[in-house]
Design an enzyme around this catalytic site. Structure first.
Site, short mmCIF file in Angstrom:
data_model
loop_
_atom_site.label_atom_id
_atom_site.label_comp_id
_atom_site.label_asym_id
_atom_site.label_seq_id
_atom_site.Cartn_x
_atom_site.Cartn_y
_atom_site.Cartn_z
CB SER A 37 -0.91 0.02 1.23
OG SER A 37 -1.56 1.28 1.34
CG MET A 40 0.28 1.16 4.88
SD MET A 40 -0.19 2.10 6.36
CE MET A 40 0.75 1.21 7.59
CE1 TYR A 41 5.38 3.12 -1.20
CE2 TYR A 41 4.74 5.39 -1.68
CZ TYR A 41 4.92 4.08 -2.09
OH TYR A 41 4.66 3.74 -3.39
N GLY A 42 6.81 4.07 5.05
CA GLY A 42 7.26 4.51 6.37
C GLY A 42 6.68 3.70 7.49
N GLY A 43 5.63 2.90 7.22
CA GLY A 43 5.09 2.01 8.23
C GLY A 43 3.90 2.56 8.99
CE LYS A 54 0.67 7.92 21.16
NZ LYS A 54 0.13 6.93 20.22
N GLY A 171 -8.33 -2.16 26.46
CA GLY A 171 -6.88 -2.18 26.55
C GLY A 171 -6.30 -0.81 26.23
CG HIS A 431 11.50 24.84 39.67
ND1 HIS A 431 10.61 23.99 40.27
CD2 HIS A 431 11.03 26.10 39.86
CE1 HIS A 431 9.64 24.70 40.83
NE2 HIS A 431 9.88 25.98 40.58
#
Length: 449
Positions: A37, A40-43, A54, A171, A431
């Site tokens: 596919s 999905m180049y790069g995974g 994220k 999960g 800090h």
């Protein structure tokens, strides 16, 4: 049709495989990367996993509208996808072939297009399998027929926010999506056939996580039977034996992932598979066929992009280094669940230590005691650390607090090199930061007797 004799074939464009392909191409070796596919180049990580999820989590916390965040996410993944393609394709000795790979013998592979036509035949001196993992779909009536059932892949493609999102599976993947979509305003219900919530975590941590998620409006229905799925609802039988219908615009199946070996034609080889369909490897990631390796999720290990990268290190070290790296070196791997606040762990928790009969000293600190928590306006959470009473070395830590995904890496390093907890306790930190909580966590007053 292409017929190619090549030194290296990499099946799958994931983290370990792409990094290895680049490494070998830079050395002037011939490399062919097969990816079924172009998306999905790069995974998984950069396209449908870690990076886009994220990105959406962070922007949900910032209050960005979902439609705007989804549009920006698509631009981000598109740029990364293109960058990863050129990382390999622009190398003089490398080639990327789009298509489905199928072994016809131990070192021969056919590549088929979307219509099933063979477009290339390859013979590789070395072959590296890096095909990742795929979602597990439970046998629930109506699941495969529902137009609104999605896996994490399809959910990441949504352009409009679902009003009602039902998640099957409590999960880590399910919880990340629950937290994410709740931040954008979806009404989220999480279902699971099991009663125990986060069963591998300590009870005080799991109770706190669940309570915090429920305070954000997420509904948990655990220990239920999922009876059937339609286009707009999930039918369950609750603990009282009553049938309940849950309204659902989208239904996410988050019941785990399994190694992606189906359709690879491994039955035509001497490559051995395990009980879950994973490729059996030794400590050097070698399969049962000479000069064939497996990297990443497909060999059944930890399913993280950073462990797939470490698979690359093992293979490259054994090809061109001193040959000393192995899976046995992989200890104290940190993990993070990107809920709000994040849950991160490394080493043992109390449940692990008690089960193994390991003696420990326990230190606990509420996140409300950390000044940076107040700065971030996120004071929920709890820190727990286990210390060896004889050596003062850290046995493990669980950090359920904001930015725990950063602090956990420091603890992982400390455990790896055997530092005493007192060194972290007395260290000078900048800090205000979440890391400076280690000063207080390991203070004598926070030891639980």
């Amino acid at each position: 049709m292409k017929k190619i004799d090549v030194k290296n074939i990499v099946v799958g464009f994931g983290k370990g495989g792409k990094t290895l392909a680049k490494f070998l191409a830079v050395k002037g070796e011939s490399v062919v990367v097969i990816e079924q596919s172009p998306r999905m180049y790069g995974g998984t990580c950069i396209n449908i996993g870690c990076i886009p999820s994220k990105f959406l989590i962070v922007n949900g916390e910032k209050g960005l509208k979902f439609t705007e965040a989804a549009e920006k996410k698509a631009m981000l993944t598109g740029n990364l996808n293109l960058k990863n393609y050129h990382m390999i394709a622009d190398e003089a000795t490398a080639e990327v072939i789009d298509g489905k790979a199928k072994f016809v013998s131990d070192h021969e592979i056919e590549v088929m297009d979307a219509e099933g036509e063979v477009i290339a035949q390859l013979i590789g001196e070395r072959i590296f399998i890096n095909t990742g993992a795929t979602p597990v779909l439970p046998p629930i009536p109506g699941l495969v027929d529902s137009r609104n059932v999605v896996t994490s892949t399809e959910l990441m493609d949504l352009k409009q926010l679902p009003e009602h999102l039902t998640i099957i599976g409590s999960g880590y993947i399910g919880l990340e999506f629950a937290s994410m979509f709740a931040s954008y305003g979806s009404k989220v219900t999480v279902l699971d056939i099991f009663d125990n919530f986060l069963p591998r975590d300590d009870e005080d941590i799991s109770k706190l996580v669940r309570s915090d998620l429920e305070s954000r409006g997420i509904i948990f229905k655990l220990g239920v039977k999922i009876d059937a799925i339609t286009d707009n609802s999930v039918e369950i039988i609750n603990k009282e034996g009553k049938k309940v219908s849950i309204l659902s615009d989208k239904i996410l199946v988050a019941t785990g992932r399994k190694p992606n070996t189906a359709g690879l034609g491994l039955e035509n080889t001497n490559i051995q598979l395990g009980q879950r369909g994973e490729i059996v490897v030794n400590d050097k990631l070698e399969t049962t066929v000479q000069n064939v390796w497996a990297l990443g999720d497909v060999h059944g290990g930890l399913q993280f992009t950073y462990t797939s990268l470490d698979d690359f290190r093992i293979v490259s070290n054994n090809l061109y280094g001193d040959g000393k790296r192995s899976l046995s070196d992989r200890k104290n791997v940190p993990t993070s669940v990107f809920i709000t606040p994040a849950l991160s762990k490394v080493g043992l928790n109390e449940k692990d230590a008690k089960a193994a009969g390991i003696d420990y000293r326990l230190f606990k600190l509420a996140a409300t005691a950390i000044p940076k928590s107040a700065v971030l306006n996120q004071s929920k959470g709890l820190l727990k650390a286990l210390v060896d009473p004889e050596t003062d070395k850290i046995l493990g830590i669980t950090i359920y607090a904001e930015e725990s995904y950063e602090t956990i890496n420091l603890i992982s390093l400390a455990i790896e090199v055997g530092l005493p907890y007192t060194l972290l306790r007395d260290k000078i930190y900048t800090h205000p930061t979440m890391t400076e909580a280690l000063n207080d966590l390991f203070a004598a007053k926070n030891e639980v007797k």
